[in-house]
Design an enzyme around this catalytic site. Structure first.
Site, mmCIF file in Angstrom:
data_model
loop_
_atom_site.group_PDB
_atom_site.id
_atom_site.type_symbol
_atom_site.label_atom_id
_atom_site.label_comp_id
_atom_site.label_asym_id
_atom_site.label_seq_id
_atom_site.Cartn_x
_atom_site.Cartn_y
_atom_site.Cartn_z
ATOM 1 N N SER A 95 44.502 49.182 39.584
ATOM 2 C CA SER A 95 45.894 49.595 39.791
ATOM 3 C C SER A 95 46.489 49.788 38.399
ATOM 4 C CB SER A 95 46.689 48.526 40.542
ATOM 5 O OG SER A 95 46.089 48.232 41.775
ATOM 6 N N LYS A 170 50.434 53.736 44.110
ATOM 7 C CA LYS A 170 50.072 52.315 44.240
ATOM 8 C C LYS A 170 51.167 51.417 43.649
ATOM 9 C CE LYS A 170 47.693 48.499 44.548
ATOM 10 N NZ LYS A 170 47.443 47.813 45.817
ATOM 11 N N LYS A 239 52.537 42.976 36.971
ATOM 12 C CA LYS A 239 52.134 44.192 36.248
ATOM 13 C C LYS A 239 52.453 45.436 37.065
ATOM 14 C CE LYS A 239 48.126 45.300 37.331
ATOM 15 N NZ LYS A 239 47.513 46.068 38.415
HETATM 16 P P1 NDP Z 1 40.673 39.698 38.958
HETATM 17 O O1 NDP Z 1 41.586 39.066 37.983
HETATM 18 O O2 NDP Z 1 40.150 38.905 40.100
HETATM 19 O O3 NDP Z 1 39.401 40.312 38.195
HETATM 20 C C1 NDP Z 1 39.551 41.074 37.048
HETATM 21 C C2 NDP Z 1 38.232 41.672 36.641
HETATM 22 O O4 NDP Z 1 38.423 42.338 35.372
HETATM 23 C C3 NDP Z 1 37.135 40.645 36.400
HETATM 24 O O5 NDP Z 1 35.896 41.246 36.664
HETATM 25 C C4 NDP Z 1 37.303 40.341 34.921
HETATM 26 O O6 NDP Z 1 36.122 39.840 34.328
HETATM 27 C C5 NDP Z 1 37.588 41.720 34.401
HETATM 28 N N1 NDP Z 1 38.290 41.704 33.108
HETATM 29 C C6 NDP Z 1 39.430 41.068 32.813
HETATM 30 N N2 NDP Z 1 39.788 41.320 31.537
HETATM 31 C C7 NDP Z 1 38.805 42.112 31.023
HETATM 32 C C8 NDP Z 1 38.588 42.691 29.755
HETATM 33 N N3 NDP Z 1 39.444 42.526 28.734
HETATM 34 N N4 NDP Z 1 37.488 43.450 29.573
HETATM 35 C C9 NDP Z 1 36.611 43.634 30.580
HETATM 36 N N5 NDP Z 1 36.753 43.109 31.815
HETATM 37 C C10 NDP Z 1 37.854 42.360 32.025
HETATM 38 O O7 NDP Z 1 41.431 40.999 39.467
HETATM 39 P P2 NDP Z 1 41.283 41.741 40.886
HETATM 40 O O8 NDP Z 1 39.861 42.017 41.160
HETATM 41 O O9 NDP Z 1 42.118 41.044 41.886
HETATM 42 O O10 NDP Z 1 42.060 43.110 40.530
HETATM 43 C C11 NDP Z 1 41.444 44.195 39.851
HETATM 44 C C12 NDP Z 1 42.402 45.393 39.986
HETATM 45 O O11 NDP Z 1 42.570 45.694 41.377
HETATM 46 C C13 NDP Z 1 43.811 45.099 39.437
HETATM 47 O O12 NDP Z 1 44.337 46.251 38.859
HETATM 48 C C14 NDP Z 1 44.597 44.692 40.688
HETATM 49 O O13 NDP Z 1 45.975 44.928 40.523
HETATM 50 C C15 NDP Z 1 43.951 45.589 41.747
HETATM 51 N N6 NDP Z 1 44.026 45.131 43.130
HETATM 52 C C16 NDP Z 1 43.728 43.829 43.504
HETATM 53 C C17 NDP Z 1 43.807 43.449 44.853
HETATM 54 C C18 NDP Z 1 43.493 42.052 45.315
HETATM 55 O O14 NDP Z 1 43.755 41.762 46.514
HETATM 56 N N7 NDP Z 1 42.954 41.156 44.505
HETATM 57 C C19 NDP Z 1 44.251 44.406 45.883
HETATM 58 C C20 NDP Z 1 44.450 45.744 45.408
HETATM 59 C C21 NDP Z 1 44.383 46.076 44.081
HETATM 60 P P3 NDP Z 1 35.794 38.262 34.276
HETATM 61 O O15 NDP Z 1 34.986 37.977 35.507
HETATM 62 O O16 NDP Z 1 35.032 38.103 33.014
HETATM 63 O O17 NDP Z 1 37.125 37.537 34.240
#
Ligand code: NDP
Length: 295
Positions: A95, A170, A239
């Site tokens: 997102s 979104k 965010k």
């Molecule tokens: P999480 O916080 O659960 O996961 C984030 C992911 O990004 C992890 O794989 C993390 O790796 C990785 N990450 C974080 N920082 C970095 C970095 N600097 N470099 C590389 N990788 C990084 O987030 P979500 O999965 O919940 O969300 C992901 C996206 O989807 C967001 O934009 C969110 O707004 C959107 N979203 C989420 C929903 C939900 O229900 N959770 C629903 C709809 C949209 P690591 O494992 O190392 O921390």
């Protein structure tokens, strides 16, 4: 098809699980152990770097916290651009923000790589069920290329306009979600304080015009029960509201309601921390008022 998926977070993991059933999938995650664990369970390969993951991939999907992390992953000797071949397609399910999506698209276009911003809605349950709504910003040809891939985890896949349009849609969706959460917390802590039975109040609301996804889809299982599962970080919703405010400003639209919502979400994030779930905003309101919404 050879597919790479980068970012196995709360929503990325179940999305990638569906792709692993249909495609030759390689995954990369910042914390390597999560990629290894996913690979062992799904039959996908785990790569050590973004470059390794995308090398040879026809389609790459990213699902990271914000557009900033996506842009940062493009560069460097181990970055996406070091491995991605001309003719590939990158689908960013983050997102993100519309301007960030356009910047990524421009950089990829210079390498003959097509791009679509494809944020999703439906939560972790929707992702597990393969029933997400996918909001796509792309040119028409890229959308048609992307659609069969997105169908692995998406039920409703909509083309909203050029690159950036999916992110804008979104952000507006999630800003409305945030408004509903905050307004519900305020209204129902007041009803609880006044001695109105909360479960009955919710039933009446859900048979009336003030109902929403929050009151129908979230409150019964998560708030009334006091279960508070962690599925979507409040920091990410904060965010999203910020992106929505920026988007409205970019269109010359005044946003007093969303600006206030953004300020309240910032305050909740500061109070509750980066790992709190988004519905904890209601719990914070409960703490402030001393009234619990249970029943
Ligand atoms: P999480 O916080 O659960 O996961 C984030 C992911 O990004 C992890 O794989 C993390 O790796 C990785 N990450 C974080 N920082 C970095 C970095 N600097 N470099 C590389 N990788 C990084 O987030 P979500 O999965 O919940 O969300 C992901 C996206 O989807 C967001 O934009 C969110 O707004 C959107 N979203 C989420 C929903 C939900 O229900 N959770 C629903 C709809 C949209 P690591 O494992 O190392 O921390």
């Amino acid at each position: 098809m050879r597919v790479a998926f980068l970012g196995l977070g709360a929503i990325g993991r179940p999305m990638a699980k569906h792709l692993a059933k249909q495609h030759d999938l390689t995954v990369w995650n910042r914390t390597r152990a999560r990629a290894d664990e996913f690979a062992a369970a799904s039959g996908a390969r785990a790569a050590a770097t973004p470059r390794e993951a995308v090398t040879g991939a026809e389609v790459v999907l990213t699902c990271l916290p914000t557009s900033r992390e996506v842009e940062a992953l493009l560069d460097g000797p181990d970055g996406i651009l070091a491995g991605l071949a001309a003719g590939a397609l990158l689908l960013d399910c983050t997102s993100g923000d519309p301007a960030g999506a356009r910047r990524v698209a421009e950089r990829l276009a210079a390498r003959q790589v097509a791009f679509a911003d494809c944020p999703v809605s439906g939560g972790t349950n929707g992702a597990e069920a393969g029933a997400l709504t996918v909001m796509v910003g792309a040119d028409a040809a890229t959308f048609e290329r992307a659609r069969p891939l997105l169908a692995a985890f998406g039920k409703r896949i909509e083309h909203l306009g050029p690159v950036g349009a999916g992110s804008a849609m979104k952000a507006v969706n999630n800003a409305l979600l945030a408004v509903n959460i905050l307004a519900f917390g305020e209204g129902f802590t007041a009803l609880a304080k006044a001695g109105v039975p909360v479960r009955k109040a919710l039933e009446v609301l859900n048979a009336s015009s003030g109902r929403s996804f929050v009151t129908e889809g979230l409150v019964p299982d998560r708030v009334l029960t006091g279960a508070w599962p962690n599925t979507f970080r409040l920091a990410l919703l904060d965010k999203d509201v910020g992106i929505a405010v920026g988007f409205l400003e970019s269109q010359g639209v005044d946003a007093p309601v969303l600006q206030l919502t953004s300020a309240l979400m910032h305050a909740a994030r500061a109070a509750l921390g980066e790992e709190a779930d988004y519905l904890e905003a209601i719990r914070l309101q409960e703490r402030r008022t001393g009234a619990e919404i249970r029943g």
